[in-house]
Design a protein around this motif. Structure first.
Motif, mmCIF file in Angstrom:
data_model
loop_
_atom_site.group_PDB
_atom_site.id
_atom_site.type_symbol
_atom_site.label_atom_id
_atom_site.label_comp_id
_atom_site.label_asym_id
_atom_site.label_seq_id
_atom_site.Cartn_x
_atom_site.Cartn_y
_atom_site.Cartn_z
ATOM 1 N N UNK A 43 -27.594 52.606 30.780
ATOM 2 C CA UNK A 43 -28.625 53.582 31.164
ATOM 3 C C UNK A 43 -28.662 54.769 30.202
ATOM 4 N N UNK A 44 -27.511 55.088 29.598
ATOM 5 C CA UNK A 44 -27.470 56.194 28.640
ATOM 6 C C UNK A 44 -28.188 55.829 27.338
ATOM 7 N N UNK A 45 -28.195 54.540 27.014
ATOM 8 C CA UNK A 45 -28.971 54.094 25.855
ATOM 9 C C UNK A 45 -30.463 54.233 26.153
ATOM 10 N N UNK A 46 -30.864 53.902 27.363
ATOM 11 C CA UNK A 46 -32.267 54.064 27.745
ATOM 12 C C UNK A 46 -32.686 55.529 27.670
ATOM 13 N N UNK A 47 -31.800 56.429 28.116
ATOM 14 C CA UNK A 47 -32.069 57.864 27.999
ATOM 15 C C UNK A 47 -32.287 58.261 26.541
#
Length: 429
Positions: free
Chosen positions: A227-231
């Motif tokens: 999810x941090x990559x998506x951010x």
């Protein structure tokens, strides 16, 4: 009769040992010309020549030699040929792309016993990302010599013109985006922007500063669906939107029309002072600060490190260890790197020394400029790059696909899950 023979054998052994101890010894170093950071450098062998002179003075009867003139781009092939011929150096510099191979095939000496058995050595003096870069499967096979980390170059002249203060070292994506929006505009009235927020800021920079770990340590699994990559990707899309998709060229940056650009500290040390400064960025004042922190991360960047190891076949193990320490551990050598190299020493006590404070003050008269304490904090927080077998291929594929997402060619929805599966498949080969 037996006693006479025994005495004769002992005498011969003593004589042989004495002759062996008194015989001149020669150690060899494998080294390439220039530096590891692809920036200009004068006197490429000045530091190693000083190390050799000091080492030979401390070890009478020992001579240290190296072959000069080997270019960095030719060094890997040269070193491989030396190993094939059984003539590899006792101690040699190890390029990052070669380290895992040499460690995995037993060409590099396992240093664990030397490290644990030497009361005059402590790994605690090193920054963790630098020392751990010399490990393979959690075993030390090389020591760090010098490092560099990525900082954010700031065009202070452009910010001052727009009435914007230099960001602090704890700045965030929000601050970064806000400044980029303020400075990006059409200054000549032709309908197209000609002043910009940032150049060369990549998804890797954003993801790292948002706490993303791209791969498992063994390189068998990726985490691109985090999810941090998506951010990070959403932030890059927003940042790209500030320019309206307009492509920024290196020339725009060079002539002072861009506020920010990531720089290695080696580039900072090269181009900030005279004389190289006059060949680069003379039309504006600039400095560097830490990278902006993501919502789920920190002001973090990658630390790249130059390693030095010992041949597992050296006939002079103890002397080679002493020479390895002289190159990578000795405080005087580290202080010499501080003075003469474009990179950074890997010992914390050298980075935060009064001498470092004086040297880095040469680069700027601005009290808000980066300090040794800032540099030390950045090195403490830095992560080391991955170096497993398929890393370059996996990152090249990821880069191609993520640029499509950021550019709006491929919708973000479920794209990261798909990318992770594809890269995981690639990693299994």
């Amino acid at each position: 009769m037996f006693k006479k023979i025994l005495v004769a054998v002992v005498v011969i052994a003593i004589i042989f040992l004495f002759c062996e101890m008194s015989r001149p010894k020669t150690l060899t170093i494998g080294i390439f010309a220039g530096n590891n950071w692809d920036v200009p450098q004068g006197e490429p062998y000045a530091a190693i020549d000083e190390v050799i002179k000091n080492f030979e003075a401390e070890n009478p009867g020992v001579t240290v030699k190296y072959v000069s003139g080997i270019k960095k781009e030719d060094y890997s092939e040269w070193l491989a040929e030396q190993f094939i011929d059984g003539a590899e150096p006792d101690v040699f510099f190890v390029l990052a792309d070669d380290f895992n191979l040499y460690a995995s095939i037993g060409a590099l000496m396992n240093l664990e016993n030397f490290i644990s058995g030497d009361k005059n050595f402590s790994a605690d003096v090193y920054y963790p990302a630098a020392f751990n870069f010399g490990k393979y499967e959690n075993i030390s096979y090389a020591l760090p010599c010098e490092s560099t980390v990525t900082f954010m170059f700031v065009n202070k002249t452009l910010l001052a013109k727009e009435g914007i203060a230099l960001p602090k070292n704890d700045w965030t994506w929000k601050d970064f985006l806000e400044i980029c929006r303020k400075v990006t505009r059409d200054t000549d009235g032709d309908g197209a922007p000609d002043q910009f927020g940032c150049y060369d800021y990549s998804w890797q920079h954003a993801a790292i500063s948002n706490g993303v770990k791209f791969f498992r340590d063994d390189g068998k699994t990726s985490y691109f669906a985090d999810s941090r990559m998506e951010e990070a990707i959403k932030f890059l899309m927003e940042l790209r939107g500030v320019n309206g998709g307009f492509a920024i060229s290196p020339k725009d940056f060079d002539v002072g029309r861009v506020a920010f650009r990531p720089f290695t500290f080696a580039e900072y040390r090269t181009y900030k002072p005279y004389p190289w400064r006059i060949k680069k960025y003379t039309s504006f004042e600039w400095d560097c600060i830490k990278m902006p922190a993501g919502n789920s991360g920190g002001n973090i960047s990658v630390m790249n490190t130059l390693l030095v190891g010992m041949s597992s076949r050296t006939c002079n193990k103890d002397l080679a260890w002493k020479l390895l320490k002289k190159i990578c551990y000795d405080k005087n050598t580290q202080q010499m790197i501080l003075k003469k190299s474009q990179a950074l020493p890997v010992r914390r006590d050298v980075i935060i020394s009064a001498e470092a404070q004086e040297i880095f003050s040469w680069y700027s008269t601005d009290t808000s400029a980066i300090t040794p304490a800032d540099i030390s904090a950045a090195m403490d927080e830095a992560i080391m790059p991955f170096k497993f077998k398929n890393y370059n291929a996996a990152m090249l594929y990821a880069d191609t696909e993520l640029k499509k997402i950021i550019g709006g060619v491929v919708p973000l929805n479920n794209a990261l899950n798909k990318l992770q599966k594809e890269i995981n498949a690639l990693l299994q080969h």
